[in-house]
Design an enzyme around this catalytic site. Sequence first.
Site, PDB file in Angstrom:
ATOM      1  CG  HIS A 179      73.686  24.735  28.316  1.00  0.00           C
ATOM      2  ND1 HIS A 179      73.830  25.743  29.239  1.00  0.00           N
ATOM      3  CD2 HIS A 179      72.346  24.610  28.108  1.00  0.00           C
ATOM      4  CE1 HIS A 179      72.633  26.210  29.585  1.00  0.00           C
ATOM      5  NE2 HIS A 179      71.712  25.540  28.905  1.00  0.00           N
ATOM      6  CG  ASP A 185      75.742  30.125  31.001  1.00  0.00           C
ATOM      7  OD1 ASP A 185      74.822  29.491  30.453  1.00  0.00           O
ATOM      8  OD2 ASP A 185      75.581  30.736  32.101  1.00  0.00           O
ATOM      9  CG  HIS A 192      69.953  28.023  25.167  1.00  0.00           C
ATOM     10  ND1 HIS A 192      68.637  28.395  25.320  1.00  0.00           N
ATOM     11  CD2 HIS A 192      70.345  27.515  26.356  1.00  0.00           C
ATOM     12  CE1 HIS A 192      68.243  28.133  26.557  1.00  0.00           C
ATOM     13  NE2 HIS A 192      69.261  27.580  27.199  1.00  0.00           N
ATOM     14  CG  ASN A 194      68.540  22.490  30.218  1.00  0.00           C
ATOM     15  OD1 ASN A 194      68.809  21.297  30.338  1.00  0.00           O
ATOM     16  ND2 ASN A 194      69.247  23.443  30.783  1.00  0.00           N
TER      17      ASN A 194
HETATM   18  P1  AMP Z   1      68.652  27.238  30.233  1.00  0.00           P
HETATM   19  O1  AMP Z   1      68.429  27.088  31.711  1.00  0.00           O
HETATM   20  O2  AMP Z   1      69.011  25.950  29.546  1.00  0.00           O
HETATM   21  O3  AMP Z   1      67.512  27.963  29.555  1.00  0.00           O
HETATM   22  O4  AMP Z   1      69.959  28.113  30.081  1.00  0.00           O
HETATM   23  C1  AMP Z   1      69.965  29.488  30.050  1.00  0.00           C
HETATM   24  C2  AMP Z   1      71.379  29.887  30.325  1.00  0.00           C
HETATM   25  O5  AMP Z   1      71.541  31.227  29.908  1.00  0.00           O
HETATM   26  C3  AMP Z   1      71.804  29.803  31.790  1.00  0.00           C
HETATM   27  O6  AMP Z   1      72.903  28.916  31.915  1.00  0.00           O
HETATM   28  C4  AMP Z   1      72.178  31.244  32.133  1.00  0.00           C
HETATM   29  O7  AMP Z   1      73.285  31.325  32.984  1.00  0.00           O
HETATM   30  C5  AMP Z   1      72.461  31.820  30.771  1.00  0.00           C
HETATM   31  N1  AMP Z   1      72.272  33.261  30.629  1.00  0.00           N
HETATM   32  C6  AMP Z   1      71.178  33.980  30.978  1.00  0.00           C
HETATM   33  N2  AMP Z   1      71.345  35.278  30.677  1.00  0.00           N
HETATM   34  C7  AMP Z   1      72.578  35.375  30.114  1.00  0.00           C
HETATM   35  C8  AMP Z   1      73.346  36.451  29.587  1.00  0.00           C
HETATM   36  N3  AMP Z   1      72.875  37.716  29.571  1.00  0.00           N
HETATM   37  N4  AMP Z   1      74.584  36.188  29.108  1.00  0.00           N
HETATM   38  C9  AMP Z   1      75.075  34.932  29.126  1.00  0.00           C
HETATM   39  N5  AMP Z   1      74.391  33.869  29.589  1.00  0.00           N
HETATM   40  C10 AMP Z   1      73.173  34.086  30.091  1.00  0.00           C
END
Ligand code: AMP
Length: 112
Positions: A100, A29, A98, A85
Amino acid sequence: MDCIFCRIISGEIPSTAVYSDEKVFAFRDINPQAPVHVLVVPREHISSADEIDGENSNAVAAVFEAIPKIAAKEGLTNGYRVVNNCGEDGCQSVKHIHFHLLGGKKLSEKMD
Ligand code: AMP
Ligand code: ZN
């Protein structure tokens, strides 16, 4: 399709990969919330947990088969948390399902 995680999976957008197989891709992340914070995603585009059905659940099963392997690789011998989420109330910001994978410290008992 304009999906950031599909573009990461295809390699069009760079990421720090930690695991890859036929059905699953995992990468760090960009805004880590724990010493280990990996996003585990199916290569198949599924918008959210609310879209899981009998047709695509094999992709989700593959994610959960990969998670113990990734956890071992990351040294999470004392446990970890897996978070999904979903939708507006779940604060899902990226509309490609996804999971986490969080660990590397004692995590908060609070879930909300
Ligand atoms: P969510 O809020 O559950 O949709 O999580 C999305 C996650 O994607 C967040 O924790 C972001 O920090 C992560 N994220 C967004 N863009 C990127 C990226 N380009 N590379 C790695 N993580 C990302
Ligand atoms: Zn996608």
